[in-house]
Scaffold this motif. Structure first.
Motif, PDB file in Angstrom:
ATOM      1  N   ASP D 211       0.827  -1.203   0.000  1.00 27.66           N
ATOM      2  CA  ASP D 211       0.000   0.000   0.000  1.00 27.66           C
ATOM      3  C   ASP D 211       0.864   1.257   0.000  1.00 27.66           C
ATOM      4  OD1 ASP D 211       1.096   0.028   2.489  1.00 27.66           O
ATOM      5  OD2 ASP D 211      -0.739  -0.610   3.508  1.00 27.66           O
ATOM      6  N   LYS D 212       0.188   2.349   0.017  1.00 27.55           N
ATOM      7  CA  LYS D 212       0.869   3.647  -0.030  1.00 27.55           C
ATOM      8  C   LYS D 212       1.845   3.808   1.134  1.00 27.55           C
ATOM      9  CE  LYS D 212      -0.482   8.529  -0.511  1.00 27.55           C
ATOM     10  NZ  LYS D 212      -1.652   9.394  -0.837  1.00 27.55           N
ATOM     11  N   GLU D 213       1.431   3.347   2.276  1.00 30.37           N
ATOM     12  CA  GLU D 213       2.293   3.495   3.452  1.00 30.37           C
ATOM     13  C   GLU D 213       3.631   2.788   3.287  1.00 30.37           C
ATOM     14  OE1 GLU D 213       0.595   3.199   7.755  1.00 30.37           O
ATOM     15  OE2 GLU D 213      -1.046   3.085   6.278  1.00 30.37           O
ATOM     16  N   GLU D 214       3.533   1.566   2.786  1.00 29.96           N
ATOM     17  CA  GLU D 214       4.761   0.814   2.572  1.00 29.96           C
ATOM     18  C   GLU D 214       5.653   1.553   1.570  1.00 29.96           C
ATOM     19  OE1 GLU D 214       4.262  -3.226   1.280  1.00 29.96           O
ATOM     20  OE2 GLU D 214       6.429  -3.491   1.029  1.00 29.96           O
ATOM     21  N   PHE D 215       5.030   2.099   0.529  1.00 26.03           N
ATOM     22  CA  PHE D 215       5.785   2.871  -0.469  1.00 26.03           C
ATOM     23  C   PHE D 215       6.501   4.033   0.192  1.00 26.03           C
ATOM     24  CE2 PHE D 215       6.124   6.366  -3.502  1.00 26.03           C
ATOM     25  CZ  PHE D 215       6.726   5.753  -4.593  1.00 26.03           C
ATOM     26  N   ILE D 216       5.735   4.764   1.007  1.00 24.99           N
ATOM     27  CA  ILE D 216       6.309   5.935   1.684  1.00 24.99           C
ATOM     28  C   ILE D 216       7.464   5.520   2.577  1.00 24.99           C
ATOM     29  CG2 ILE D 216       5.830   7.751   3.377  1.00 24.99           C
ATOM     30  CD1 ILE D 216       2.989   7.933   2.151  1.00 24.99           C
ATOM     31  N   ASP D 217       7.257   4.452   3.305  1.00 20.90           N
ATOM     32  CA  ASP D 217       8.319   3.966   4.190  1.00 20.90           C
ATOM     33  C   ASP D 217       9.602   3.677   3.412  1.00 20.90           C
ATOM     34  OD1 ASP D 217       6.818   4.169   6.387  1.00 20.90           O
ATOM     35  OD2 ASP D 217       6.560   2.011   6.725  1.00 20.90           O
ATOM     36  N   ASN D 218       9.418   3.074   2.262  1.00 16.72           N
ATOM     37  CA  ASN D 218      10.591   2.702   1.464  1.00 16.72           C
ATOM     38  C   ASN D 218      11.303   3.898   0.842  1.00 16.72           C
ATOM     39  OD1 ASN D 218      10.147   0.038   1.886  1.00 16.72           O
ATOM     40  ND2 ASN D 218       9.216  -0.375  -0.119  1.00 16.72           N
ATOM     41  N   VAL D 219      10.518   4.874   0.497  1.00 13.42           N
ATOM     42  CA  VAL D 219      11.010   5.907  -0.399  1.00 13.42           C
ATOM     43  C   VAL D 219      11.414   7.190   0.311  1.00 13.42           C
ATOM     44  CG1 VAL D 219      10.149   7.497  -2.173  1.00 13.42           C
ATOM     45  CG2 VAL D 219       9.878   5.025  -2.481  1.00 13.42           C
ATOM     46  N   ALA D 220      10.761   7.451   1.418  1.00 14.12           N
ATOM     47  CA  ALA D 220      10.973   8.738   2.072  1.00 14.12           C
ATOM     48  C   ALA D 220      12.269   8.767   2.876  1.00 14.12           C
ATOM     49  CB  ALA D 220       9.773   9.059   2.983  1.00 14.12           C
ATOM     50  N   GLU D 221      13.357   8.767   2.159  1.00 14.19           N
ATOM     51  CA  GLU D 221      14.647   8.811   2.861  1.00 14.19           C
ATOM     52  C   GLU D 221      15.462   9.999   2.347  1.00 14.19           C
ATOM     53  OE1 GLU D 221      17.082   5.467   1.792  1.00 14.19           O
ATOM     54  OE2 GLU D 221      16.356   5.476  -0.267  1.00 14.19           O
ATOM     55  N   MET D 222      16.368  10.435   3.186  1.00 12.85           N
ATOM     56  CA  MET D 222      17.209  11.564   2.810  1.00 12.85           C
ATOM     57  C   MET D 222      18.451  11.026   2.106  1.00 12.85           C
ATOM     58  SD  MET D 222      15.436  14.057   3.621  1.00 12.85           S
ATOM     59  CE  MET D 222      16.590  15.399   3.301  1.00 12.85           C
ATOM     60  N   LEU D 223      18.680  11.508   0.916  1.00 12.66           N
ATOM     61  CA  LEU D 223      19.841  11.065   0.145  1.00 12.66           C
ATOM     62  C   LEU D 223      20.899  12.158   0.131  1.00 12.66           C
ATOM     63  CD1 LEU D 223      17.880   9.441  -2.805  1.00 12.66           C
ATOM     64  CD2 LEU D 223      18.908   8.297  -0.833  1.00 12.66           C
ATOM     65  N   GLU D 224      22.002  11.810  -0.463  1.00 12.03           N
ATOM     66  CA  GLU D 224      23.090  12.786  -0.582  1.00 12.03           C
ATOM     67  C   GLU D 224      22.663  13.965  -1.434  1.00 12.03           C
ATOM     68  OE1 GLU D 224      26.456  10.845  -2.143  1.00 12.03           O
ATOM     69  OE2 GLU D 224      27.313  10.857  -0.128  1.00 12.03           O
TER      70      GLU D 224
END
Lengths: 450, 450, 450, 450
Positions: D211-224
């Protein structure tokens, strides 16, 4: 009307295409002939003739390749009796290429059968003379191919060819030789690619002579004879019509396996080679191949390439022109892939001239090896205390190099000295140091006085 | 070391790039300068200088374009006082490009300010002379730019320039002029692109004279002066630094609409144009643009192109070199798309020489119009009964052409006669017939005798 | 990783190169293979495999040329039993190209032996399917090669191949067929060069069917069979490894002489050809060669070219791809030189659609010939009163064309109608008129009402 | 019809040209726009539109360059309010390019204003979607540009964009993103350049979520966030219309003098750089420039190049795309000329993995520095005892590297570790050793057990 000079870099070889209407002719083509065919096609011309100025000994001539593709007629010397192809040329023979007349002159000296070809302007006057290896800009052809006994005789013939056949064409006639500056066929070809009878008469050092005798004295000397010349002469009796094949790219493991029976040739520049190379590799930088490959590469053993120029076909072409059809593969991915598969590599130390200063000062005895040829040393200056072995003599004079001292190797720039270093390394020497910048760098620097 | 001749086809213009080490110079650059910049970059050289031999009247010089891109210094004539750019050259000035010395000679005659540039070999001897429009292969520059009154004076100056400045350089020196065969700047430039002082001394028809007077007699004539020369002279006082823009492709409807205020220029060959063209179009075949565009095209009105060469940028470049920055579009899809949208087209009859035979025989009176220049008629032969109007004079002598007879138009091949036919058509003539093959075809055929 | 589509214009043929690490493979190569070899070399890859989707009938496949140059292994159909080269492919066979897996699917229908090849992403999922002539963008392969009797059978097989082999790969899989829009191998290939299983499933008109029967009904039709297909099938049993040769440029006199035993093929566009052409010449415009050469050109008689494109090698290549190795020369200097030597030429009248209006109005009876194919007539509209003979049928139905009336010939644009006109002219018809702009122009214009 | 992907190597950037009839459009052009202009001209098309998918932060967009040359209209995001050029796009806007419809989708997530563009087949069905940095092959755009606080919010928007805007287009629709494998804009872009909605739905790891939540969890990270991103964002508010200038070639003495106020950037590979380089030079190999230049090069200080690729314009272009207009010159003649003028050079030791084995064994304490990023270490494996500092963090974490021990530097291959070594060297470290072959070589080798 078409008149184009085709430069073959490295070989410093010049060939020429002339054409008019729908006809064209090529003088002294190299083996990779696409350039001539494309040029003729672009101008809507058929190559009808190939003219050879003489049996070349420094590259494979492309006459048969062109003939196979176009049906062109080949004309060559009438004096080397063992030719297996083409037609013999005699002085005074004439051909028409469209409205352009071409006439043969017999101009022996470099070889017995050397011919020059005079191209007439459409208006009928002598315009250009293709002199082959008889007369260059600033130099003349070598006369030592028939041995020391005949050198003076040949020099005399060359004198007559130049002074009695070419000079009378008139000072304004343009001289188009087979080689330019950098060729192995003469040591001192001038950099001016375009020259004339008048310029040569006035400025060519070899032609500033009182008489024939002085010319012979100056010219009749024995020069170096690279081993591949013999191969070229043999092949050029009936030059191959085969073209360059496809390059095989070998991954590091295949390369390593096949390298066991092959010579590894590394075409990178001196610093990269020095830092890391495949154990046993021979270093000849790409642009050095036309001059040095023929001294050090075998015809009877596979050659494998390390080439990081991005276009290995250039190195392969250089070798192909010298008859090396035994390049069997190229390292895929370059040294990076070699290292990334954990293969071992070797290095040869490179040092700056500044560092050499301190070494020379030091007590530790080291051996300075200068691999430049005699004339270059005379002209550019020598290095005190250096042992001089021209790189081309290194294989046979290797025993003059001590194995127990650090060897510092000099040439003019660092390129040839890395070739020399790689030869020594292949033969067991270890403590090798190539001087970056060579004599040129050395001369630009002052060692600090203590 | 770098020495390259850049040929600009059509214009028959030669420019040159010389270079050594990391420096380069360009002599007489054309306006589309990428060729020079790329060549310099490829050799790792910076263009430091632009040398102009004179203020050109037949093309826009590219000096300011190069300057804008590289910061090169521009050197030009010191006699045209109204220059708005660059630096004036005086005789004896010298420059170094790497190891190459360049020296200015003042060689007036073609213009008051004409300069030649002598390039010295690295060994210090005069090697090449860039003669601009002073001395060509087989011809000399025209001397009529200052009017009839001064033509003899200028011819005398040209004599001195050639005989006292250029000849003394020596027969062997290579002559590099600004134009080759086909240029509008001299009528009889020889086809030999490469020539020398010696060849010109011996074979140039204009130089086979007893004395200065004979030279002046031969040379001091008034030649044609195309209207665009004036524009070029004006623009070259401070030549534009702008480059060629993007070509706009117009679909037939847009094209038709914009053609109302524009001149339609059709660059196809004579047969295609004759069969079907846009009403009102002017015919100048692509390779004829450099010679004829300047006679017939306006600078102050949009030009629209019909070009089916596959590369309209070639025609646009030809026009751009002549200062035509008013090419506003090109017909998208060529005449095929024009016809496929149902647009009207016109035709001009083309006839074979065989058919002309029967017409000449016929009772019906027809008018033969020969549009070749006088010299060509003299050299190649005339056609009995033909009325001669050189195509360049046609606009002002149109009233000599009858409107009530069939007009058969001749030139050397059929190309210029179609240009002439299109001009007449645009001015109301209808019964026009272009003879295919022109005089050349005519001369190769025999009309059957009844 | 490398994945490139190679478009062969005209043929509308697609071939593909895939590669990874130092390995590459080619799918359905054309005969002029340099493009594949250069691409592989540029990426440092060796071509290891050639995959053929089926025995092609519309061009000579280049497999043996590549094999000769690289040693690549060839894989082709297992059903045509008479192959003389390569290896047979069975469904499920797999190959690795670097990290890329390729898997064979048996997808008969177009031919019994047709194969598709599935390329897997390095991550292991089906990524691309090379469908050959089974499935195109917007169309499917023809099924009539084994005759009317077997067409339904083959259509059924094609249904199974598409619906049961290709569809299950998944909607997202990319479909790479052997042909694009304009191919003779299917009439209605869509212009989208890139497509997918999903797009075809949803939008391909041939696949919007209720069931297999409907598919068979739609697809099992007999299409045109150009005579050269037979030649291609024969040659492709062991396709030649020879490459294109040098073009010979013939001056007008040589050309004329050799034309006596040859077919003269003129590749100019309709207007130029119409205005003047060599008597007896066949007109096929350059871009029409891939589609029409195979209908009208002989394999057993020399072909001579009139080509003014500036690059005759393009036309020669087009013909070479169809197995025409009998192009013996090209007219040097084009029609201009033909006319300048006074040779005779013929013309065929070209008329604008406006002029046709007035003709149709006139009392004089004329004959309207429409040479477009049936489907095109259906789709684009017909011309009232026109007699319809598809150009490909013209040779056998020529007697339907009257010899005593003016013939006005229509196609879509004017190009094919000039081909038709040249065929009629060669067979004695005289009063021929080609309508410029064809139906497209016609439809864009309204004939004025009196 | 025209549809071409333009790959910008290094940047791993994809731009696209689409065209039909005489109209064309470009999606996300890079700054060196000649490729688009030539392509359009070759196809007889005018570039009418430039579409931007979003305000790019990793390169300078070429919209204004194209506009200046063609007058094209620019369309970009409607959400970044501070644009100084072009027109804002809203969802649902449509444009026609010939017969091709293009429609805008609002697809925020990567940025607030991100747009996708749907290209319709001429038959009217959705065919291709240009997704910009929303959806890549195998990955999705990063969502961290507005800071940690908003990352989840943006990830949610991205989810909606992909799942609710892009997926509904259909599995068969082709996905054309702005980047391919190797881009700095997403870590795990797959190598398949061509992909589809269906392939991404099924195989893209980021989209295999409940679901959307899992997507957000995976994607919402701070990159260089490389420092140059900020510069790009600023410049892209109104991107420059200037083009790349001429490269100046500096001889060693000039170079040395100007290097005092400049950064020397050496683009050779690791081994050559290691063996000898100009004191103070920064090492970034040519193909590493697009990824690493933006981390380490200044915008406010001249950059001087050492480039031996034979074509320095490649490196200059790479830098120009990142807005570096401060490359002021290039060393003429490369390091060879440097050494030949006796200039000093430095070296950094390169060691084989075999040699590292023995070092690790030795008693002498040394420091292993691994400069790979965390993810790469996780995926490829770590080296026991190594200190990990991603190369991009090295400038700020340099104090973790001891100055009194030999430093052995690892990356994946040896390239990045030489960059790291050159940074340390510039900051005073001396005892530096770069491991050739890096982890890859290390993993392929077994250290001998004593």
């Amino acid at each position: 009307m078409l008149f184009e000079r085709i430069r073959s870099k490295g070989l410093a070889h010049f060939s020429y295409v002339i054409g008019d209407k729908n006809q064209a002719a090529v003088i002294d083509p190299r083996r990779d002939t696409e350039v001539y065919l494309k040029l003729a096609e672009k101008h809507g011309m058929n190559i009808e003739y190939v003219f050879e100025t003489h049996r070349n000994e420094d590259y494979i001539i492309g006459s048969n390749v062109i003939k196979e593709k176009t049906g062109a007629k080949i004309y060559h010397s009438d004096k080397e009796l063992d030719y297996d192809y083409g037609n013999a040329v005699e002085e005074g023979m004439e051909w028409m290429v469209g409205r352009l007349k071409i006439e043969a002159l017999h101009t022996p000296g470099h070889t017995e059968g050397s011919k020059s070809y005079v191209l007439y302007d459409p208006d009928g006057s002598p315009w250009i003379v293709f002199t082959g290896d008889a007369l260059f800009a600033g130099d003349v052809g070598r006369v030592d191919f028939y041995g020391e006994d005949r050198a003076e005789d040949m020099a005399g013939k060359l004198y007559d060819s130049i002074f009695e056949k070419i000079f009378p064409l008139g000072d304004g006639v343009i001289v188009c030789p087979s080689h330019g500056s950098g060729s192995v066929c003469a040591g001192n070809i001038a950099e001016r690619e375009w020259t004339t009878v008048g310029l040569e008469k006035r400025h060519n050092p070899k032609l500033q002579v009182e008489d024939k005798e002085e010319f012979i004295d100056n010219v009749a000397e024995m020069l170096e004879y690279p081993p591949y010349f013999e191969e070229m002469e043999k092949q050029n009796l009936n030059p191959p019509s085969s073209e360059i094949g496809t390059i095989e790219f070998l991954d590091p493991l295949e390369f390593k396996e096949r390298a066991e029976d092959a010579l590894v040739l590394d075409t990178r520049k001196e610093v990269g080679f020095g830092a890391a190379h495949i154990p046993g590799a021979l270093s000849i930088w790409e642009e050095g191949l036309p001059s040095f490959a023929g001294w050090f590469l075998p015809y009877d053993r596979p050659i494998l390439l390390v080439d990081e120029s991005g276009d290995p076909s250039k190195a392969v072409t250089y070798l192909h022109r010298l008859g090396y059809d035994n390049v069997e593969g190229c390292l895929s991915g370059g040294m990076l892939s070699w290292h990334m598969t954990g293969q071992e590599s070797q290095s040869i130390d490179t040092v700056s001239v500044q560092k050499v200063c301190s070494i020379l000062d030091a007590e530790r005895p080291s051996f300075l090896l200068d691999v430049r040829p005699e004339e270059e040393i005379e002209e550019e200056g020598n290095i005190e205390g250096a042992h001089e072995i021209h790189i081309t003599k290194l294989p046979e004079r290797m025993d003059e190099v001590p194995e127990d001292k650090p060897i510092y190797i000099f040439c003019g720039s660092g390129l040839r000295s890395m070739t020399a270093a790689s030869i020594l390394k292949r033969n067991g020497w270890e403590d090798l140091h190539v001087v970056l910048g060579g004599l040129s760098g050395w001369s630009s620097t002052t060692c600090p006085v203590d």
